[in-house]
Design an enzyme around this catalytic site. Structure first.
Site, mmCIF file in Angstrom:
data_model
loop_
_atom_site.group_PDB
_atom_site.id
_atom_site.type_symbol
_atom_site.label_atom_id
_atom_site.label_comp_id
_atom_site.label_asym_id
_atom_site.label_seq_id
_atom_site.Cartn_x
_atom_site.Cartn_y
_atom_site.Cartn_z
ATOM 1 C CD GLN A 1 -2.249 1.392 2.826
ATOM 2 O OE1 GLN A 1 -1.808 0.685 3.740
ATOM 3 N NE2 GLN A 1 -3.138 2.341 3.022
ATOM 4 C CB SER B 1 2.250 7.278 4.229
ATOM 5 O OG SER B 1 1.228 6.634 4.941
ATOM 6 C CB SER C 1 3.376 -2.687 5.465
ATOM 7 O OG SER C 1 3.139 -1.831 6.550
ATOM 8 C CD GLU D 1 -5.337 0.583 6.760
ATOM 9 O OE1 GLU D 1 -5.557 1.572 6.045
ATOM 10 O OE2 GLU D 1 -4.215 0.258 7.155
HETATM 11 C C1 LIG Z 1 3.758 -0.247 11.345
HETATM 12 C C2 LIG Z 1 3.251 0.721 10.338
HETATM 13 C C3 LIG Z 1 2.907 0.266 9.078
HETATM 14 C C4 LIG Z 1 2.463 1.159 8.098
HETATM 15 N N1 LIG Z 1 2.170 0.669 6.852
HETATM 16 C C5 LIG Z 1 1.804 1.548 5.869
HETATM 17 C C6 LIG Z 1 1.585 1.083 4.536
HETATM 18 O O1 LIG Z 1 1.679 -0.100 4.246
HETATM 19 N N2 LIG Z 1 1.284 1.995 3.579
HETATM 20 C C7 LIG Z 1 1.172 3.316 3.854
HETATM 21 O O2 LIG Z 1 0.889 4.080 2.948
HETATM 22 N N3 LIG Z 1 1.366 3.796 5.111
HETATM 23 C C8 LIG Z 1 1.685 2.938 6.118
HETATM 24 N N4 LIG Z 1 1.909 3.407 7.394
HETATM 25 C C9 LIG Z 1 1.828 4.855 7.657
HETATM 26 C C10 LIG Z 1 0.586 5.284 8.418
HETATM 27 O O3 LIG Z 1 -0.533 5.236 7.639
HETATM 28 C C11 LIG Z 1 0.885 6.706 8.952
HETATM 29 O O4 LIG Z 1 1.859 6.552 9.932
HETATM 30 C C12 LIG Z 1 -0.320 7.384 9.549
HETATM 31 O O5 LIG Z 1 -1.206 7.773 8.547
HETATM 32 C C13 LIG Z 1 0.077 8.632 10.370
HETATM 33 O O6 LIG Z 1 0.878 9.495 9.631
HETATM 34 P P1 LIG Z 1 2.278 9.997 10.180
HETATM 35 O O7 LIG Z 1 3.031 8.831 10.647
HETATM 36 O O8 LIG Z 1 2.883 10.851 9.136
HETATM 37 O O9 LIG Z 1 1.937 10.861 11.448
HETATM 38 P P2 LIG Z 1 1.438 12.378 11.454
HETATM 39 O O10 LIG Z 1 0.284 12.531 10.546
HETATM 40 O O11 LIG Z 1 2.610 13.259 11.269
HETATM 41 O O12 LIG Z 1 0.906 12.496 12.929
HETATM 42 C C14 LIG Z 1 1.748 12.761 14.039
HETATM 43 C C15 LIG Z 1 0.872 12.949 15.261
HETATM 44 O O13 LIG Z 1 0.025 14.071 15.079
HETATM 45 C C16 LIG Z 1 -1.313 13.716 15.265
HETATM 46 N N5 LIG Z 1 -2.167 14.511 14.381
HETATM 47 C C17 LIG Z 1 -2.005 14.759 13.053
HETATM 48 N N6 LIG Z 1 -3.008 15.508 12.590
HETATM 49 C C18 LIG Z 1 -3.839 15.724 13.639
HETATM 50 C C19 LIG Z 1 -5.083 16.427 13.811
HETATM 51 N N7 LIG Z 1 -5.673 17.054 12.805
HETATM 52 N N8 LIG Z 1 -5.652 16.441 15.038
HETATM 53 C C20 LIG Z 1 -5.058 15.808 16.084
HETATM 54 N N9 LIG Z 1 -3.897 15.141 15.979
HETATM 55 C C21 LIG Z 1 -3.299 15.095 14.771
HETATM 56 C C22 LIG Z 1 -1.375 12.248 14.950
HETATM 57 O O14 LIG Z 1 -2.479 11.645 15.589
HETATM 58 C C23 LIG Z 1 -0.063 11.768 15.512
HETATM 59 O O15 LIG Z 1 -0.211 11.604 16.884
HETATM 60 C C24 LIG Z 1 2.338 2.536 8.404
HETATM 61 C C25 LIG Z 1 2.676 2.997 9.687
HETATM 62 C C26 LIG Z 1 3.126 2.116 10.649
HETATM 63 C C27 LIG Z 1 3.485 2.644 11.997
#
Ligand SMILES: Cc1cc2nc3c(=O)[nH]c(=O)nc-3n(C[C@H](O)[C@H](O)[C@H](O)COP(=O)(O)OP(=O)(O)OC[C@H]3O[C@@H](n4cnc5c(N)ncnc54)[C@H](O)[C@@H]3O)c2cc1C
Lengths: 376, 292
Positions: free
Chosen positions: A125, A128, A160, A243
Site C-alpha cells: 500500500q 503515505s 509495509s 482497513e
Molecule cells: C507499522 C506501520 C505500518 C504502516 N504501513 C503503511 C503502509 O503499508 N502503507 C502506507 O501508505 N502507510 C503505512 N503506514 C503509515 C501510516 O498510515 C501513517 O503513519 C499514519 O497515517 C500517520 O501518519 P504519520 O506517521 O505521518 O503521522 P502524522 O500525521 O505526522 O501524525 C503525528 C501525530 O500528530 C497527530 N495529528 C495529526 N493531525 C492531527 C489532527 N488534525 N488532530 C489531532 N492530531 C493530529 C497524529 O495523531 C499523531 O499523533 C504505516 C505505519 C506504521 C506505523
C-alpha cells in the site's frame, strides 16, 4: 436476535478447522519482514490457495469460496486460534481486492486477483508520503499524461513489506492545478519497473518491515488506473473503510491473543494481581467479536460501513496494546526476552497506522456524534 | 529542610550531559561517574545515593548502553575489595544476576566481575547463551551459578541501589522522550499547521509532564532514605511516567518513531526493559502496601 450458527455454517467452520489442523507448517515461519521469511510465507499462501482457503470470501472464479461475511469471520477465528502464519499479502487481499471488486474493471479483476489469491504477486500500500501522513490529501506525488498511460513521479513512504513486494497501489495527483482531495487518481504500479527505487526501512525490531518508494518517470499504462481519472479520493475511501472497519483486524486475532494471555496467566499460577487485567482483555476480545457479528449482520442485510469503522479501530487498537502490556507485566523480567515483546511492539503501531487514534476520535466525535467540526 | 538539588549537583548533571553530548560515555570516568559509590580507600568518591541519581538520570537521558547499574550502583554495595579500585578508575565492569528480579546477566562477556547474588552469599556464574532483548542495546546472557566465593557486604542495600539507579535512568529516558516529542510537535505540520496546535496532542504531552514532575520528588526522597518503601514508590511512579512518555512519544511521532533509524525507538524499548528490571511494578507496589 441469536448467536446460533446454522448447520451449513458449522460445517464450513469445522472444515476450516480440520484443514488448518492437518496442514499448518510444522514450525514457525521466519518473519515476513525478512527475505527468507517472505519466501516461506509465499509458499504457505500457495498451499492455502491450493485448498481454496486463501480468500474464502471472494467469488470462486478468482480462487475464493463465495463465503459469506460471517463465514469469513469464523474462518479468521479458526485461522488465528490455530496459530497460523500472518498473511503476507494482507494489504492486497484486504485493501486492494475490495477496491477492485467495487471499482475495478473486469479485465483488472481477471488479471490481478487470481495471482493475488496465491500470493504470486504481493501488494504494498503506497499511500503515505513524507509530508502526507494523517493528512493524506496533502500528497504531492504526480501523474503526468503520456501516450497510452501516465508517468509517475514522487515519493511514498512507510509502505509495509514494500521491501519485498511486487506491486503497489496508491494515489497520485493527476491534475497539476488541483489541491487536496480533487484531481487525484488511483494507480497500480510494478515495483520492478524502470524508475522505481525501493529503500527498505528497518522497524523497531531491526527488520525491514516497511520501505520508501521513489518514482522517477515510472510509466504505468491506462489499464492500471482504478476508477475514473480524477476520482481517486472516492475510490481510496472504500479502501480506507475496509482497513479500519472489518477486514484487517478480525476478532479472531484478539480472541486468540486473549486466550494465550489466559494460558500464560494460568501457567504463572493465576496471580490475583493480574486477574482484573486478564479478565478485561478477554472481555474486550469477546466484546469485539460480538460487535463484529453485529456489523456482519448489518452488512449482510444491505448496510454500509460508515464512521462506526472508527469506533471499531479505536477499540481494537487499545485492546491490543492493553493485552500485550498485561502479558509483559505478568511475565516480569522474563518478558524482556520473550516473544510477547515482539507482539507488544507491533501492537504499538495499531494506534498509528490506518488513521491515528487522534484522527479516529475526531471522526467519531464529528461524524457519529455530530459535534461541531473544528479546524483541520 | 532543603528538598532540591544543590548547585554542585546541577553542575555535575550539566557536565555529564555535555560530556555525553560531545564525546559519549568515554569521558564519564574522568567526571568520576564510576567512582561515585566506591569508598575513598579504594580511590572512590564515597558519594551519596542522590549523586548516583543525578548521574543515572543523565545516562538514561542519553540512553547510554552497558552494565552501568551493575558496575556503578550495585557492585560497591556487594564487595569490599580491591576490585573496586578498578571500578573507580573506569577500568572494571561488573555483570550481576540477582534473582528473581534480575534473571539474566547484562554484558557478561565483557565483565571482569561476574556475580550471582544468592541470599547473602555471592557466587560466580558462567555465562551461557546470548538472548535477544526487546532493547537491542541490552546484551543479556543466561547465567549458570557457580561456587560460593564469599558473603555479600550488604545484599539488601545492593538491591535498593540497583532499583534506585534503574529508576533514575527511567526518569532520564522519560525526560528525553518528552523533550523530543514536544520539539517534534512544534515542527511537524499536518493539515497546514503544527500538530502541537491540536488539543489532542497538547493534552497527551501535558499528561506526560505532569506524571514525570510528580514522580521526580519520590525518586529524590528514595535516594535520601534508601528505605524499601521509598525506593519502591519511586520505581512505580517513575516507571509509569516513563512508559507514558514512551507511548505518547511514539504516538506523537507517528510512523517515523517506529523506525530503527530514529532515536525514539531505542528509548521506547529501553524503557520497556527497565520497567521489569530490579523489581516489577507488581513487586514494588506490594512492598509499598506491606509497609503501610
Ligand atoms: C507499522 C506501520 C505500518 C504502516 N504501513 C503503511 C503502509 O503499508 N502503507 C502506507 O501508505 N502507510 C503505512 N503506514 C503509515 C501510516 O498510515 C501513517 O503513519 C499514519 O497515517 C500517520 O501518519 P504519520 O506517521 O505521518 O503521522 P502524522 O500525521 O505526522 O501524525 C503525528 C501525530 O500528530 C497527530 N495529528 C495529526 N493531525 C492531527 C489532527 N488534525 N488532530 C489531532 N492530531 C493530529 C497524529 O495523531 C499523531 O499523533 C504505516 C505505519 C506504521 C506505523
Amino acid at each position: 436476535m441469536d448467536l446460533d450458527l446454522d448447520a451449513a455454517t458449522i460445517a464450513f467452520r469445522d472444515e476450516a478447522r480440520d484443514w488448518l489442523r492437518s496442514n499448518l507448517p510444522d514450525r514457525r515461519l521466519a518473519s515476513f519482514d525478512t527475505a527468507e521469511g517472505f519466501a516461506e510465507h509465499r509458499e504457505w499462501e500457495a498451499r492455502l490457495a491450493d485448498a481454496r482457503w486463501s480468500v474464502v470470501s471472494w467469488p470462486s472464479e478468482f480462487g475464493g469460496r463465495d463465503a459469506s461475511l460471517l463465514e469469513w469471520v469464523l474462518f479468521e477465528e479458526e485461522y488465528y486460534a490455530a496459530g497460523a502464519p500472518l498473511r503476507v499479502n494482507q494489504n492486497g487481499i484486504f485493501m486492494l481486492a475490495p477496491t477492485l471488486f467495487s471499482h475495478g474493471t473486469e479485465e483488472q479483476q481477471r488479471r490481478i486477483l487470481p495471482k493475488m489469491a496465491r500470493s504470486e504477486e504481493v501488494w504494498a500500500q503506497a499511500w503515505s508520503e513524507p509530508e502526507a501522513g494523517s493528512d493524506i490529501a496533502a500528497l504531492r506525488s504526480t501523474a503526468t499524461r503520456t501516450e497510452g498511460g501516465w508517468l509517475l513521479n514522487g515519493q511514498k513512504t512507510w509502505s509495509s513489506r514494500a521491501a519485498f513486494a511486487d506491486h503497489a497501489f496508491g494515489l497520485f495527483r493527476s491534475d497539476p492545478a488541483s489541491t487536496r482531495h480533487k484531481g487525484l487518481t488511483y494507480f497500480m504500479a510494478d515495483l520492478r519497473a524502470d524508475g522505481v527505487t525501493v529503500r527498505p526501512i528497518p522497524q523497531l525490531d531491526g527488520e525491514p518491515g516497511f520501505a520508501e518508494i521513489f518514482f522517477d518517470d515510472v510509466f504505468v499504462s491506462d489499464v492500471d488506473v482504478i476508477g475514473a481519472v480524477g476520482e481517486g479520493w472516492k475510490v481510496a475511501m472504500t479502501t480506507a473503510n475496509n482497513e479500519r472497519g472489518l477486514s484487517l483486524r478480525s476478532p479472531g486475532r484478539f480472541l486468540a491473543a486473549a486466550d494465550r494471555l489466559v494460558d500464560e496467566w494460568s501457567r504463572h499460577g493465576r496471580p490475583r494481581e493480574f486477574a482484573d487485567r486478564v479478565a478485561d482483555a478477554w472481555i474486550g476480545a469477546r466484546a469485539y467479536q460480538l460487535y463484529t457479528f453485529g456489523t456482519v449482520t448489518r452488512l449482510a442485510e444491505g448496510g454500509q460501513l460508515g464512521p462506526e469503522s472508527s469506533v471499531n479501530k479505536l477499540f481494537w487498537s487499545h485492546l491490543d496494546v492493553a493485552l500485550h502490556e498485561t502479558a509483559l507485566d505478568l511475565l516480569g523480567p522474563e518478558s524482556e526476552v520473550d516473544d510477547w515483546s515482539g507482539g507488544w511492539l507491533f501492537s504499538l503501531a495499531g494506534p498509528i497506522y490506518g488513521g491515528t487514534d487522534q484522527i479516529q476520535r475526531t471522526t467519531v466525535a464529528e461524524r457519529l456524534l455530530g459535534l461541531p467540526r473544528g479546524d483541520r | 529542610m532543603r528538598f532540591t538539588l544543590s548547585q554542585e549537583q546541577l553542575d555535575f548533571a550539566a557536565s555529564i550531559d555535555a560530556c555525553l553530548t560531545d564525546t559519549g560515555p568515554k569521558g564519564l570516568a574522568e567526571l568520576g561517574v564510576p567512582a561515585l559509590l566506591v569508598p575513598e580507600r579504594f580511590d572512590g568518591l564515597g558519594a551519596e545515593p542522590i549523586d548516583l541519581v543525578v548521574a543515572f538520570d543523565q545516562l538514561g537521558y542519553h540512553a547510554v548502553p552497558g552494565p552501568w547499574v551493575d558496575t556503578v550502583a550495585v557492585l560497591p554495595a556487594l564487595l569490599d575489595d580491591e576490585i573496586l579500585a578498578g571500578v573507580a578508575a573506569g577500568e572494571t565492569l561488573a555483570s550481576i544476576v540477582y534473582r528473581p528480579h534480575v534473571p539474566y546477566a547484562l554484558d557478561a562477556d565483557n565483565a571482569e566481575a561476574k556475580l550471582f547474588v544468592d541470599g547473602d552469599d555471592l557466587r560466580t556464574f558462567t555465562a551461557g547463551r546470548l538472548l535477544s532483548s526487546v532493547d537491542k542495546a541490552r546484551r543479556l546472557f543466561e547465567a549458570e551459578p557457580g561456587e560460593v566465593i564469599g558473603k555479600a557486604a550488604d545484599a539488601a542495600r545492593a538491591f535498593e541501589l540497583g532499583a534506585l539507579a534503574t529508576t533514575a535512568q527511567l526518569l532520564g529516558l522519560g525526560r528525553w522522550l518528552l523533550d523530543n516529542s514536544v520539539a517534534y510537535a512544534k515542527q511537524r505540520k499536518q493539515y497546514g499547521r503544527e500538530i502541537g496546535q491540536y488539543q489532542a496532542i497538547k493534552h497527551l504531552l501535558a499528561d506526560v509532564v505532569t506524571r514525570l514532575e510528580l514522580a521526580k520528588p519520590l525518586l529524590y526522597a528514595a535516594a535520601l532514605s534508601l528505605r524499601p518503601r521509598d525506593v519502591s514508590a519511586a520505581k512505580v511512579a517513575v516507571a509509569d511516567a516513563a512508559y507514558s512518555a514512551a507511548r505518547t512519544g511514539l504516538q506523537v511521532h507517528g510512523a517515523i518513531g517506529y523506525t530503527a533509524e530514529h532515536p525514539l525507538g531505542a528509548r521506547l524499548t529501553k524503557a520497556r526493559a527497565l520497567i521489569t528490571a530490579w523489581g516489577t511494578q507488581g513487586f514494588h507496589r506490594t512492598r509499598v502496601l506491606e509497609s503501610l
